[in-house]
Motif scaffolding. Structure first.
Motif, PDB file in Angstrom:
ATOM      1  N   LYS A  96       0.816  -1.219   0.000  1.00  0.00           N
ATOM      2  CA  LYS A  96       0.000   0.000   0.000  1.00  0.00           C
ATOM      3  C   LYS A  96       0.851   1.271   0.000  1.00  0.00           C
ATOM      4  CE  LYS A  96      -3.628   2.141   2.836  1.00  0.00           C
ATOM      5  NZ  LYS A  96      -4.489   1.941   3.992  1.00  0.00           N
ATOM      6  N   PHE A  97       1.996   1.234   0.684  1.00  0.00           N
ATOM      7  CA  PHE A  97       2.789   2.446   0.852  1.00  0.00           C
ATOM      8  C   PHE A  97       4.039   2.496  -0.029  1.00  0.00           C
ATOM      9  CE2 PHE A  97       0.161   2.370   4.673  1.00  0.00           C
ATOM     10  CZ  PHE A  97      -0.367   3.650   4.609  1.00  0.00           C
ATOM     11  N   LYS A  98       4.051   1.706  -1.104  1.00  0.00           N
ATOM     12  CA  LYS A  98       5.143   1.820  -2.086  1.00  0.00           C
ATOM     13  C   LYS A  98       5.175   3.250  -2.604  1.00  0.00           C
ATOM     14  CE  LYS A  98       5.591  -2.834  -3.902  1.00  0.00           C
ATOM     15  NZ  LYS A  98       5.242  -3.728  -5.003  1.00  0.00           N
ATOM     16  N   GLY A  99       6.389   3.775  -2.743  1.00  0.00           N
ATOM     17  CA  GLY A  99       6.545   5.144  -3.211  1.00  0.00           C
ATOM     18  C   GLY A  99       6.651   6.155  -2.081  1.00  0.00           C
ATOM     19  N   GLU A 100       6.351   5.726  -0.861  1.00  0.00           N
ATOM     20  CA  GLU A 100       6.432   6.613   0.311  1.00  0.00           C
ATOM     21  C   GLU A 100       7.810   6.484   0.959  1.00  0.00           C
ATOM     22  OE1 GLU A 100       4.038   8.721   1.321  1.00  0.00           O
ATOM     23  OE2 GLU A 100       2.590   8.034  -0.174  1.00  0.00           O
ATOM     24  N   ASN A 101       8.214   7.525   1.675  1.00  0.00           N
ATOM     25  CA  ASN A 101       9.454   7.457   2.457  1.00  0.00           C
ATOM     26  C   ASN A 101       9.175   6.730   3.767  1.00  0.00           C
ATOM     27  OD1 ASN A 101      11.263   8.692   0.742  1.00  0.00           O
ATOM     28  ND2 ASN A 101      10.775  10.737   1.470  1.00  0.00           N
ATOM     29  N   VAL A 102      10.063   5.791   4.089  1.00  0.00           N
ATOM     30  CA  VAL A 102       9.915   5.028   5.323  1.00  0.00           C
ATOM     31  C   VAL A 102      11.229   5.019   6.099  1.00  0.00           C
ATOM     32  CG1 VAL A 102       8.101   3.511   4.400  1.00  0.00           C
ATOM     33  CG2 VAL A 102      10.485   2.803   4.228  1.00  0.00           C
ATOM     34  N   GLU A 117      16.621   5.002   5.981  1.00  0.00           N
ATOM     35  CA  GLU A 117      15.485   5.806   5.549  1.00  0.00           C
ATOM     36  C   GLU A 117      15.578   6.008   4.054  1.00  0.00           C
ATOM     37  OE1 GLU A 117      13.667  10.243   6.187  1.00  0.00           O
ATOM     38  OE2 GLU A 117      14.439   9.220   7.974  1.00  0.00           O
ATOM     39  N   GLY A 118      14.447   5.781   3.391  1.00  0.00           N
ATOM     40  CA  GLY A 118      14.415   5.959   1.946  1.00  0.00           C
ATOM     41  C   GLY A 118      13.037   5.669   1.393  1.00  0.00           C
ATOM     42  N   GLU A 119      12.937   5.681   0.073  1.00  0.00           N
ATOM     43  CA  GLU A 119      11.669   5.425  -0.601  1.00  0.00           C
ATOM     44  C   GLU A 119      11.434   3.917  -0.684  1.00  0.00           C
ATOM     45  OE1 GLU A 119       9.542   5.944  -4.970  1.00  0.00           O
ATOM     46  OE2 GLU A 119      11.543   6.778  -4.631  1.00  0.00           O
ATOM     47  N   LEU A 120      10.289   3.488  -0.218  1.00  0.00           N
ATOM     48  CA  LEU A 120       9.896   2.081  -0.308  1.00  0.00           C
ATOM     49  C   LEU A 120       9.556   1.800  -1.767  1.00  0.00           C
ATOM     50  CD1 LEU A 120       9.092  -0.632   0.992  1.00  0.00           C
ATOM     51  CD2 LEU A 120       6.847   0.372   1.449  1.00  0.00           C
ATOM     52  N   ILE A 121      10.378   0.969  -2.408  1.00  0.00           N
ATOM     53  CA  ILE A 121      10.140   0.723  -3.833  1.00  0.00           C
ATOM     54  C   ILE A 121       9.684  -0.696  -4.148  1.00  0.00           C
ATOM     55  CG2 ILE A 121      11.638   2.570  -4.654  1.00  0.00           C
ATOM     56  CD1 ILE A 121      13.768   0.442  -5.232  1.00  0.00           C
ATOM     57  N   SER A 122       9.931  -1.637  -3.212  1.00  0.00           N
ATOM     58  CA  SER A 122       9.477  -2.996  -3.494  1.00  0.00           C
ATOM     59  C   SER A 122       9.324  -3.793  -2.203  1.00  0.00           C
ATOM     60  CB  SER A 122      10.459  -3.718  -4.422  1.00  0.00           C
ATOM     61  OG  SER A 122      11.713  -3.882  -3.796  1.00  0.00           O
ATOM     62  N   PHE A 123       8.517  -4.844  -2.314  1.00  0.00           N
ATOM     63  CA  PHE A 123       8.389  -5.818  -1.236  1.00  0.00           C
ATOM     64  C   PHE A 123       8.034  -7.146  -1.897  1.00  0.00           C
ATOM     65  CE2 PHE A 123       5.945  -8.174   1.973  1.00  0.00           C
ATOM     66  CZ  PHE A 123       6.930  -8.287   2.927  1.00  0.00           C
ATOM     67  N   ILE A 128      12.439  -6.171   1.701  1.00  0.00           N
ATOM     68  CA  ILE A 128      12.021  -4.787   1.533  1.00  0.00           C
ATOM     69  C   ILE A 128      13.077  -4.071   0.705  1.00  0.00           C
ATOM     70  CG2 ILE A 128      11.466  -2.633   2.737  1.00  0.00           C
ATOM     71  CD1 ILE A 128      10.961  -4.480   5.258  1.00  0.00           C
ATOM     72  N   GLY A 129      12.651  -3.442  -0.385  1.00  0.00           N
ATOM     73  CA  GLY A 129      13.563  -2.683  -1.234  1.00  0.00           C
ATOM     74  C   GLY A 129      13.406  -1.196  -0.978  1.00  0.00           C
ATOM     75  N   LEU A 130      14.510  -0.553  -0.598  1.00  0.00           N
ATOM     76  CA  LEU A 130      14.516   0.891  -0.349  1.00  0.00           C
ATOM     77  C   LEU A 130      15.436   1.571  -1.336  1.00  0.00           C
ATOM     78  CD1 LEU A 130      14.971   1.511   3.501  1.00  0.00           C
ATOM     79  CD2 LEU A 130      12.895   1.694   2.157  1.00  0.00           C
ATOM     80  N   ASN A 131      15.000   2.720  -1.841  1.00  0.00           N
ATOM     81  CA  ASN A 131      15.865   3.567  -2.641  1.00  0.00           C
ATOM     82  C   ASN A 131      16.357   4.670  -1.707  1.00  0.00           C
ATOM     83  OD1 ASN A 131      17.245   4.825  -4.693  1.00  0.00           O
ATOM     84  ND2 ASN A 131      15.421   5.837  -5.518  1.00  0.00           N
ATOM     85  N   ILE A 132      17.635   4.626  -1.368  1.00  0.00           N
ATOM     86  CA  ILE A 132      18.215   5.570  -0.419  1.00  0.00           C
ATOM     87  C   ILE A 132      19.051   6.594  -1.182  1.00  0.00           C
ATOM     88  CG2 ILE A 132      19.747   5.830   1.571  1.00  0.00           C
ATOM     89  CD1 ILE A 132      18.905   3.019   2.437  1.00  0.00           C
ATOM     90  N   ALA A 133      18.800   7.877  -0.893  1.00  0.00           N
ATOM     91  CA  ALA A 133      19.520   8.966  -1.564  1.00  0.00           C
ATOM     92  C   ALA A 133      21.027   8.762  -1.425  1.00  0.00           C
ATOM     93  CB  ALA A 133      19.115  10.309  -0.956  1.00  0.00           C
ATOM     94  N   ASN A 134      21.743   8.980  -2.506  1.00  0.00           N
ATOM     95  CA  ASN A 134      23.205   8.868  -2.572  1.00  0.00           C
ATOM     96  C   ASN A 134      23.730   7.447  -2.325  1.00  0.00           C
ATOM     97  OD1 ASN A 134      23.379  11.683  -3.009  1.00  0.00           O
ATOM     98  ND2 ASN A 134      23.333  12.038  -0.800  1.00  0.00           N
ATOM     99  N   VAL A 135      22.826   6.465  -2.234  1.00  0.00           N
ATOM    100  CA  VAL A 135      23.250   5.075  -2.018  1.00  0.00           C
ATOM    101  C   VAL A 135      22.677   4.177  -3.100  1.00  0.00           C
ATOM    102  CG1 VAL A 135      23.129   3.091  -0.445  1.00  0.00           C
ATOM    103  CG2 VAL A 135      23.456   5.389   0.487  1.00  0.00           C
ATOM    104  N   GLY A 136      21.384   4.351  -3.373  1.00  0.00           N
ATOM    105  CA  GLY A 136      20.704   3.495  -4.337  1.00  0.00           C
ATOM    106  C   GLY A 136      19.862   2.446  -3.645  1.00  0.00           C
ATOM    107  N   LEU A 137      19.678   1.313  -4.316  1.00  0.00           N
ATOM    108  CA  LEU A 137      18.827   0.245  -3.807  1.00  0.00           C
ATOM    109  C   LEU A 137      19.491  -0.489  -2.647  1.00  0.00           C
ATOM    110  CD1 LEU A 137      16.305  -1.614  -4.041  1.00  0.00           C
ATOM    111  CD2 LEU A 137      17.637  -2.981  -5.662  1.00  0.00           C
ATOM    112  N   VAL A 138      18.753  -0.617  -1.549  1.00  0.00           N
ATOM    113  CA  VAL A 138      19.180  -1.430  -0.413  1.00  0.00           C
ATOM    114  C   VAL A 138      18.054  -2.431  -0.154  1.00  0.00           C
ATOM    115  CG1 VAL A 138      19.717  -1.447   2.056  1.00  0.00           C
ATOM    116  CG2 VAL A 138      20.555   0.414   0.608  1.00  0.00           C
TER     117      VAL A 138
END
Length: 154
Positions: A96-102, A117-123, A128-138
């Motif tokens: 439900k909250f994909k695209g939100e910052n978590v 902390e980053g944008e929730l991009i996948s589950f 849990i896939g996060l897009n973290i600024a200056n890091v990328g996918l975690v």
């Protein structure tokens, strides 16, 4: 009666009430704080929960709890909104909250870090896939997560 059993019974009593009102159950907590015990129920709906919504659910749940009487000790019943920094617990919350910052807090560090902390991009597959600024996918395994909540930026 144990905390988990009380929370499970409360959920069973709540489900028909919430379905009737078209509310979503976010979380249930039964905990001791100082000398008091609290049974807290967090509910939500599109557009947010009002005080009247909380009162309506509180009255109906209180009546059902009084009938069944599953909790031996004295406690306070609290019904509320999950707030702006809502916790994500169920798999459906992550969808439900994909695209939100978590914000994600871990039990144990990954690469010497316990908070992400980053944008929730996948589950998918409990990852849990996060897009973290200056890091990328975690990618973080859900079983390592102590808490995930929406991150509020002011």
């Amino acid at each position: 009666m144990g905390k988990v059993k009380i929370e499970k019974i409360t959920e069973e009593l709540l489900n028909p009430i919430l379905q009737n009102e078209a509310f979503e159950l976010v979380d249930i907590e039964f905990k001791k704080e100082g000398p008091h015990r609290y049974l807290r129920v967090y509910i939500d709906k599109p557009g947010g929960i009002t005080l009247d919504d909380c009162q309506k659910v509180s009255e109906q749940l209180s009546e059902k709890l009084d009938e069944l009487d599953p909790i031996e000790e004295n406690y306070f019943l609290e019904i509320s909104s999950p707030g702006l920094d809502r916790p994500l617990k169920k798999d459906s919350d992550f969808e439900k909250f994909k695209g939100e910052n978590v914000e994600i807090r871990l039990y144990e560090p990954i690469d010497n870090q316990k908070v992400f902390e980053g944008e929730l991009i996948s589950f998918e597959d409990n990852i849990i896939g996060l897009n973290i600024a200056n890091v990328g996918l975690v990618e973080i395994p859900k079983e390592k997560v102590a808490l995930t909540k929406l991150a509020i930026k002011f």
